[in-house]
Design a protein around this motif. Structure first.
Motif, PDB file in Angstrom:
ATOM      1  N   ASP A 120       0.833  -1.212   0.000  1.00  0.00           N
ATOM      2  CA  ASP A 120       0.000   0.000   0.000  1.00  0.00           C
ATOM      3  C   ASP A 120       0.866   1.260   0.000  1.00  0.00           C
ATOM      4  OD1 ASP A 120      -2.468  -1.111  -0.165  1.00  0.00           O
ATOM      5  OD2 ASP A 120      -3.111  -0.626   1.876  1.00  0.00           O
ATOM      6  N   VAL A 121       1.975   1.229   0.770  1.00  0.00           N
ATOM      7  CA  VAL A 121       2.851   2.404   0.823  1.00  0.00           C
ATOM      8  C   VAL A 121       3.472   2.638  -0.557  1.00  0.00           C
ATOM      9  CG1 VAL A 121       4.884   3.453   1.912  1.00  0.00           C
ATOM     10  CG2 VAL A 121       3.347   2.045   3.277  1.00  0.00           C
ATOM     11  N   ALA A 122       3.794   1.550  -1.261  1.00  0.00           N
ATOM     12  CA  ALA A 122       4.385   1.670  -2.600  1.00  0.00           C
ATOM     13  C   ALA A 122       3.448   2.424  -3.538  1.00  0.00           C
ATOM     14  CB  ALA A 122       4.712   0.292  -3.159  1.00  0.00           C
ATOM     15  N   LEU A 123       2.144   2.238  -3.362  1.00  0.00           N
ATOM     16  CA  LEU A 123       1.180   2.970  -4.199  1.00  0.00           C
ATOM     17  C   LEU A 123       1.198   4.458  -3.850  1.00  0.00           C
ATOM     18  CD1 LEU A 123      -1.855   0.484  -4.042  1.00  0.00           C
ATOM     19  CD2 LEU A 123      -0.370   0.931  -6.010  1.00  0.00           C
ATOM     20  N   VAL A 124       1.382   4.756  -2.559  1.00  0.00           N
ATOM     21  CA  VAL A 124       1.372   6.162  -2.118  1.00  0.00           C
ATOM     22  C   VAL A 124       2.639   6.886  -2.603  1.00  0.00           C
ATOM     23  CG1 VAL A 124       1.320   7.718  -0.111  1.00  0.00           C
ATOM     24  CG2 VAL A 124       0.003   5.586  -0.060  1.00  0.00           C
ATOM     25  N   VAL A 125       3.807   6.253  -2.490  1.00  0.00           N
ATOM     26  CA  VAL A 125       5.061   6.957  -2.849  1.00  0.00           C
ATOM     27  C   VAL A 125       5.254   7.030  -4.364  1.00  0.00           C
ATOM     28  CG1 VAL A 125       6.226   6.425  -0.666  1.00  0.00           C
ATOM     29  CG2 VAL A 125       6.552   4.901  -2.642  1.00  0.00           C
ATOM     30  N   GLY A 126       4.560   6.173  -5.093  1.00  0.00           N
ATOM     31  CA  GLY A 126       4.610   6.232  -6.557  1.00  0.00           C
ATOM     32  C   GLY A 126       5.921   5.731  -7.135  1.00  0.00           C
ATOM     33  N   GLU A 127       6.080   5.952  -8.447  1.00  0.00           N
ATOM     34  CA  GLU A 127       7.229   5.378  -9.167  1.00  0.00           C
ATOM     35  C   GLU A 127       8.561   5.928  -8.691  1.00  0.00           C
ATOM     36  OE1 GLU A 127       6.866   5.634 -13.384  1.00  0.00           O
ATOM     37  OE2 GLU A 127       5.069   4.374 -13.381  1.00  0.00           O
ATOM     38  N   LYS A 128       8.552   7.191  -8.237  1.00  0.00           N
ATOM     39  CA  LYS A 128       9.824   7.804  -7.818  1.00  0.00           C
ATOM     40  C   LYS A 128      10.168   7.503  -6.365  1.00  0.00           C
ATOM     41  CE  LYS A 128      10.033  11.302 -11.294  1.00  0.00           C
ATOM     42  NZ  LYS A 128       9.447  12.577 -11.679  1.00  0.00           N
ATOM     43  N   GLY A 129       9.225   6.917  -5.647  1.00  0.00           N
ATOM     44  CA  GLY A 129       9.479   6.609  -4.243  1.00  0.00           C
ATOM     45  C   GLY A 129      10.101   5.231  -4.073  1.00  0.00           C
ATOM     46  N   ARG A 130      10.547   4.949  -2.851  1.00  0.00           N
ATOM     47  CA  ARG A 130      11.131   3.645  -2.534  1.00  0.00           C
ATOM     48  C   ARG A 130      10.619   3.171  -1.174  1.00  0.00           C
ATOM     49  NH1 ARG A 130      11.630   3.477  -6.912  1.00  0.00           N
ATOM     50  NH2 ARG A 130      13.398   3.349  -8.309  1.00  0.00           N
ATOM     51  N   ARG A 163       9.641  -0.798  -6.851  1.00  0.00           N
ATOM     52  CA  ARG A 163       9.660   0.237  -5.793  1.00  0.00           C
ATOM     53  C   ARG A 163       9.889  -0.368  -4.414  1.00  0.00           C
ATOM     54  NH1 ARG A 163       3.793   2.803  -7.190  1.00  0.00           N
ATOM     55  NH2 ARG A 163       4.000   2.337  -9.392  1.00  0.00           N
ATOM     56  N   LEU A 164       9.837  -1.689  -4.355  1.00  0.00           N
ATOM     57  CA  LEU A 164       9.787  -2.375  -3.055  1.00  0.00           C
ATOM     58  C   LEU A 164      10.983  -3.276  -2.850  1.00  0.00           C
ATOM     59  CD1 LEU A 164       6.141  -3.736  -2.821  1.00  0.00           C
ATOM     60  CD2 LEU A 164       7.359  -2.569  -1.024  1.00  0.00           C
ATOM     61  N   ARG A 165      11.541  -3.237  -1.653  1.00  0.00           N
ATOM     62  CA  ARG A 165      12.646  -4.151  -1.323  1.00  0.00           C
ATOM     63  C   ARG A 165      12.385  -4.706   0.068  1.00  0.00           C
ATOM     64  NH1 ARG A 165      17.220  -0.646  -0.887  1.00  0.00           N
ATOM     65  NH2 ARG A 165      17.628  -1.348   1.225  1.00  0.00           N
ATOM     66  N   PHE A 166      12.689  -5.970   0.263  1.00  0.00           N
ATOM     67  CA  PHE A 166      12.511  -6.568   1.593  1.00  0.00           C
ATOM     68  C   PHE A 166      13.824  -7.159   2.058  1.00  0.00           C
ATOM     69  CE2 PHE A 166       8.306  -6.513  -0.240  1.00  0.00           C
ATOM     70  CZ  PHE A 166       7.530  -6.060   0.819  1.00  0.00           C
ATOM     71  N   GLU A 167      14.122  -6.986   3.321  1.00  0.00           N
ATOM     72  CA  GLU A 167      15.336  -7.600   3.846  1.00  0.00           C
ATOM     73  C   GLU A 167      15.139  -8.122   5.264  1.00  0.00           C
ATOM     74  OE1 GLU A 167      18.268  -4.198   5.068  1.00  0.00           O
ATOM     75  OE2 GLU A 167      17.711  -3.901   2.956  1.00  0.00           O
ATOM     76  N   VAL A 168      15.994  -9.092   5.607  1.00  0.00           N
ATOM     77  CA  VAL A 168      15.912  -9.715   6.931  1.00  0.00           C
ATOM     78  C   VAL A 168      16.645  -8.827   7.930  1.00  0.00           C
ATOM     79  CG1 VAL A 168      16.575 -11.745   8.295  1.00  0.00           C
ATOM     80  CG2 VAL A 168      15.820 -12.027   5.914  1.00  0.00           C
ATOM     81  N   GLY A 169      16.013  -8.571   9.079  1.00  0.00           N
ATOM     82  CA  GLY A 169      16.681  -7.763  10.094  1.00  0.00           C
ATOM     83  C   GLY A 169      15.799  -7.595  11.317  1.00  0.00           C
TER      84      GLY A 169
END
Ligand code: SAM
Length: 277
Positions: free
Chosen positions: A65-75, A101-107
């Motif tokens: 959902d956040v990816a939709l809000v920040v758009g193509e230029k967001g991360r 636009r989306l990245r996931f990492e373990v932490g």
């Protein structure tokens, strides 16, 4: 080592972490949850083009959902201790078409690997109640937020879970007893306004919202069945009482009078020292 009663403390060590992913996804799809989540994100004031991290991202429901809000230029970056959740979140992000636009990492949210001030906004949604050192996690969120950026957290409050049931005393014994045993802080929601204020954030605002279910959704049914099973396992009630309790719930659903509500507290604050872009 014995498993902690809260499965979200160590998802990868549970018998079926993929089932937990399904549960997060099915919760995330419910209309009441969609409305609640989107209202919170709008309240947080996240803007197009922003770089955002979600701590405790699970299967990625909020991040998508956040990816939709920040758009193509967001991360958007999602961080979660569970390898299974991170792997599934990546897969679901690819399927949604938002992968770039989306990245996931373990932490672990209490030890983020990012430099100070990396993000325009940091989020944690239904996470803090699971974490024994919630202040440590919040401190890390504040550290990686830029001055003037946003810190936004949302948690349920299991002291504000209301179920209409003919046996009120039994309902209280099961719901309060199990929540107390599972969560680091079952009443986390109502503490968030104070916590963010006392950690030095500015312009702290609260949005209280309510999850409500009158149609006895499959997710709610599973949630209440697990509560009953755990109450028996931890000897809070006997098997017969648990069965009677579940039958009382099914009877309400059959009569189309089922009613469960749960308060969600969303709190947003600004990191001092800057201006919002
Ligand atoms: C109920 S889930 C919420 C997932 C997601 N935010 C959502 O709303 O769908 C709680 C999440 O917190 C994560 N979690 C637990 N302890 C954590 C920690 N110390 N740091 C970061 N995440 C943690 C769990 O792995 C799990 O994904």
């Amino acid at each position: 080592m014995a498993l902690h009663p809260d499965p979200y403390r160590a998802a990868d060590r549970q018998p079926d972490p993929l089932q937990m992913v399904q549960s997060l996804e099915s919760r995330g799809r419910m209309p009441s949850q969609v409305r609640l989540r989107r209202r919170f994100l709008a309240f947080a004031g996240i803007r197009p083009g922003w770089k955002v991290v979600e701590v405790g991202s699970g299967s990625g429901v909020v991040c998508r959902d956040v990816a939709l809000v920040v758009g193509e230029k967001g991360r958007v970056v999602g961080v979660d201790p569970s390898r299974v959740f991170v792997r599934e979140a990546r897969r679901l992000a690819r399927t949604s078409g938002l992968g770039s636009r989306l990245r996931f990492e373990v932490g672990d949210g209490r030890r983020l690997r990012f430099s100070d001030g990396t993000f325009d906004a940091t989020l944690a949604v239904t996470v803090l109640l699971h974490v024994p050192d919630a202040d440590g996690l919040l401190g890390e969120m504040i550290r990686v937020t830029r001055p003037g950026g946003i810190v936004a957290v949302q948690d349920q409050d299991f002291g504000a879970l209301a179920l209409d049931h003919p046996d009120r005393a039994l309902t209280q014994r099961i719901l309060d007893g199990v929540a107390k045993k599972i969560y680091a802080d079952p009443w986390s929601g109502r503490t968030l306004f104070r916590k963010l204020s006392s950690l030095g954030l500015e312009s702290v605002r609260l949005l209280t919202d309510v999850y409500q279910d009158t149609t006895f959704e499959p997710w709610t049914r599973t949630f209440l069945q697990r509560r009953a099973e755990n109450a028996v396992k931890w000897k809070m009630v006997g098997e017969r009482d648990a069965e009677r309790w579940l039958a009382g719930i099914e009877a309400r659903a059959y009569a189309k009078t089922f009613c469960l509500t749960l308060n969600f507290y969303g709190v947003v604050g600004l990191k001092p020292g800057g201006r919002t872009r």
